[in-house]
Design a protein around this motif. Structure first.
Motif, mmCIF file in Angstrom:
data_model
loop_
_atom_site.group_PDB
_atom_site.id
_atom_site.type_symbol
_atom_site.label_atom_id
_atom_site.label_comp_id
_atom_site.label_asym_id
_atom_site.label_seq_id
_atom_site.Cartn_x
_atom_site.Cartn_y
_atom_site.Cartn_z
ATOM 1 N N SER A 143 -8.429 10.096 13.812
ATOM 2 C CA SER A 143 -8.086 9.779 15.155
ATOM 3 C C SER A 143 -9.309 9.132 15.673
ATOM 4 O O SER A 143 -9.123 8.044 16.618
ATOM 5 C CB SER A 143 -7.926 11.066 16.064
ATOM 6 N N GLU A 144 -10.631 9.501 15.132
ATOM 7 C CA GLU A 144 -11.689 9.037 15.753
ATOM 8 C C GLU A 144 -12.266 7.517 14.726
ATOM 9 O O GLU A 144 -13.425 7.147 14.847
ATOM 10 C CB GLU A 144 -12.739 9.738 15.800
ATOM 11 N N SER A 145 -11.420 7.015 13.742
ATOM 12 C CA SER A 145 -11.961 6.253 12.793
ATOM 13 C C SER A 145 -12.382 4.704 13.606
ATOM 14 O O SER A 145 -11.479 4.392 14.424
ATOM 15 C CB SER A 145 -10.917 6.002 11.619
ATOM 16 N N ARG A 146 -13.525 4.366 13.241
ATOM 17 C CA ARG A 146 -13.851 2.877 13.459
ATOM 18 C C ARG A 146 -13.391 1.850 12.654
ATOM 19 O O ARG A 146 -13.609 0.877 12.840
ATOM 20 C CB ARG A 146 -15.325 2.975 13.296
ATOM 21 N N ILE A 147 -12.856 2.435 11.429
ATOM 22 C CA ILE A 147 -12.435 1.463 10.526
ATOM 23 C C ILE A 147 -10.797 0.900 10.654
ATOM 24 O O ILE A 147 -10.485 -0.209 10.504
ATOM 25 C CB ILE A 147 -12.341 2.000 9.052
ATOM 26 N N CYS A 148 -9.966 2.135 10.866
ATOM 27 C CA CYS A 148 -8.452 1.750 11.102
ATOM 28 C C CYS A 148 -8.028 2.069 12.514
ATOM 29 O O CYS A 148 -8.272 3.120 13.061
ATOM 30 C CB CYS A 148 -7.788 2.619 10.113
ATOM 31 N N GLY A 205 -5.598 0.411 5.970
ATOM 32 C CA GLY A 205 -4.303 -0.181 5.992
ATOM 33 C C GLY A 205 -3.967 -1.202 4.921
ATOM 34 O O GLY A 205 -4.753 -1.024 3.817
ATOM 35 N N VAL A 206 -3.167 -1.907 5.141
ATOM 36 C CA VAL A 206 -2.581 -2.933 4.120
ATOM 37 C C VAL A 206 -2.996 -4.395 4.243
ATOM 38 O O VAL A 206 -2.820 -5.297 3.565
ATOM 39 C CB VAL A 206 -1.071 -2.647 3.949
ATOM 40 N N THR A 207 -3.827 -4.733 5.712
ATOM 41 C CA THR A 207 -4.262 -6.062 5.703
ATOM 42 C C THR A 207 -5.805 -5.841 5.774
ATOM 43 O O THR A 207 -5.973 -5.324 7.023
ATOM 44 C CB THR A 207 -3.414 -6.747 6.663
ATOM 45 N N LEU A 208 -6.576 -6.248 5.039
ATOM 46 C CA LEU A 208 -7.946 -6.479 5.035
ATOM 47 C C LEU A 208 -8.782 -7.620 5.224
ATOM 48 O O LEU A 208 -8.392 -8.501 4.508
ATOM 49 C CB LEU A 208 -8.332 -5.444 3.824
ATOM 50 N N ASP A 209 -9.403 -7.936 6.019
ATOM 51 C CA ASP A 209 -10.503 -9.040 6.266
ATOM 52 C C ASP A 209 -11.749 -8.571 6.647
ATOM 53 O O ASP A 209 -12.161 -9.106 7.759
ATOM 54 C CB ASP A 209 -9.880 -9.979 7.081
ATOM 55 N N ASP A 210 -12.563 -8.030 5.921
ATOM 56 C CA ASP A 210 -13.827 -7.583 5.981
ATOM 57 C C ASP A 210 -14.926 -8.418 5.636
ATOM 58 O O ASP A 210 -14.874 -8.660 4.782
ATOM 59 C CB ASP A 210 -13.903 -5.960 5.502
ATOM 60 N N GLY A 254 -7.988 3.829 -1.594
ATOM 61 C CA GLY A 254 -6.695 3.825 -1.115
ATOM 62 C C GLY A 254 -5.883 2.427 -1.589
ATOM 63 O O GLY A 254 -4.568 2.438 -1.880
ATOM 64 N N VAL A 255 -6.623 1.463 -1.415
ATOM 65 C CA VAL A 255 -6.209 0.100 -1.851
ATOM 66 C C VAL A 255 -5.906 0.105 -3.339
ATOM 67 O O VAL A 255 -4.700 -0.130 -3.999
ATOM 68 C CB VAL A 255 -7.154 -0.989 -1.521
ATOM 69 N N VAL A 256 -6.752 0.595 -4.055
ATOM 70 C CA VAL A 256 -6.470 0.686 -5.740
ATOM 71 C C VAL A 256 -5.190 1.727 -5.934
ATOM 72 O O VAL A 256 -4.609 1.218 -6.766
ATOM 73 C CB VAL A 256 -7.766 1.414 -6.472
ATOM 74 N N ILE A 313 -10.812 -6.808 -2.505
ATOM 75 C CA ILE A 313 -9.736 -6.094 -1.982
ATOM 76 C C ILE A 313 -9.280 -6.771 -0.648
ATOM 77 O O ILE A 313 -8.337 -6.232 -0.123
ATOM 78 C CB ILE A 313 -10.091 -4.634 -1.864
ATOM 79 N N ASN A 314 -10.130 -7.728 0.003
ATOM 80 C CA ASN A 314 -9.492 -8.267 0.986
ATOM 81 C C ASN A 314 -8.175 -8.910 0.926
ATOM 82 O O ASN A 314 -8.040 -9.529 -0.323
ATOM 83 C CB ASN A 314 -10.618 -9.369 1.738
ATOM 84 N N GLY A 315 -7.509 -9.105 1.810
ATOM 85 C CA GLY A 315 -6.045 -9.501 1.458
ATOM 86 C C GLY A 315 -4.948 -8.802 2.272
ATOM 87 O O GLY A 315 -5.055 -7.846 2.755
ATOM 88 N N ASP A 316 -3.868 -9.325 2.130
ATOM 89 C CA ASP A 316 -2.493 -8.754 2.372
ATOM 90 C C ASP A 316 -1.837 -7.920 1.365
ATOM 91 O O ASP A 316 -1.492 -8.552 0.332
ATOM 92 C CB ASP A 316 -1.543 -9.812 3.030
ATOM 93 N N HIS A 317 -1.921 -6.957 1.462
ATOM 94 C CA HIS A 317 -1.533 -5.892 0.438
ATOM 95 C C HIS A 317 -0.094 -5.267 0.495
ATOM 96 O O HIS A 317 0.326 -4.243 0.205
ATOM 97 C CB HIS A 317 -2.426 -4.632 0.104
#
Length: 258
Positions: free
Chosen positions: A206-211, A122-127, A99-101, A185-189
């Motif tokens: 709805s049950e996502s542990r990522i977003c 999402g559009v802000t990633l810091d993983d 999705g980021v790509v 891909i970490n950063g503010d997109h």
């Protein structure tokens, strides 16, 4: 779907193509996964839509040990479309990393993207998954040993990412190389997300542990010409809720790409 390959940037890329006379739809997978994870979706969307799923660099059957950065990911996607002689804009579905790509592709090459489907990212990633995946590398004597190492929550989603080798079973990506991709891909997109103008659909599990679904809904509301849906699913919505995902995707595509 049939598997094919092509050369680009000194690498051999692998991809799956549903073929047929349907309109092309480019699918970009998430980290740890590959194009084969869209096989069920391809069947659900056919024959009206021809799903084309790329194994991105470092994943699936595509070459590994490659440089990882967003410009490279964009060039890979464009190279696939060029290889297939698809020069008109196409809708792009991106799950997680994909999705980021997809967001960057729509912003950088609006002439090649007619619509966006962003699945649970999402559009802000810091993983930083280094501690999580550190013990995933190597060859395991039994498939069950590798599945145990992945754990009961993740193992079902990574079945297509496990392959047989001479001495046992291993993943078809290197954890160390995945970490390079994660950092890339970490950063503010947010600026990139708002830069494109094509129709877009943001899909939340709805049950996502990522977003956080609320953050994804706000992301959709911040951009014009963008719809939001939430399905009862985890991070891999197209796997957890395949029929409902396909139904909403088909409706969006028919409305935005008619």
């Amino acid at each position: 779907m049939r598997r094919h390959s092509f050369e680009h940037d000194g690498l051999v890329f692998s991809f799956l193509d549903a073929g047929g006379e349907g309109q092309p739809l480019l699918a970009l997978h998430g980290h740890w996964m590959g194009g084969s994870d869209f096989s069920g979706l391809a069947a659900d969307l056919g024959p009206g839509w021809r799903l084309i799923a790329l194994d991105q660099r470092g994943f699936g059957e595509t070459d590994h040990n490659a440089p990882h950065d967003i410009p490279a990911y964009l060039s890979d996607a464009i190279a696939l479309l060029d290889h297939l002689s698809i020069d008109r804009p196409v809708p792009v579905l991106g799950h997680s990393f994909g999705g980021v790509v997809a967001c960057h592709l729509a912003a950088a090459r609006p002439d090649r993207v007619s619509a966006l489907i962003i699945e649970d990212i999402g559009v802000t990633l810091d993983d930083d998954s280094s501690a999580h995946v550190a013990n995933w590398g190597g060859v395991f004597r039994l498939r069950e040993d590798l599945e145990d190492r992945l754990g009961p929550r993740l193992s079902p989603y990574l079945q297509n990412s496990i392959r047989r080798v001479a001495d046992g079973w291993t993943l078809n990506f290197e954890p160390a190389e995945f970490l390079l991709s994660e950092r890339a891909i970490n950063g503010d997109h947010r600026g990139v997300w708002l830069q494109s103008r094509c129709p877009a659909l943001v899909v939340s599990g709805s049950e996502s542990r990522i977003c956080d679904p609320a953050e994804l809904q706000a992301m959709a509301q911040s951009r014009e010409n963008t719809a939001f849906i939430q399905l009862r699913a985890g991070h891999s919505v197209h796997i957890d809720a395949p029929a409902e995902f396909a139904r909403h995707l088909r409706a969006f595509l028919e409305d935005s790409c008619a």
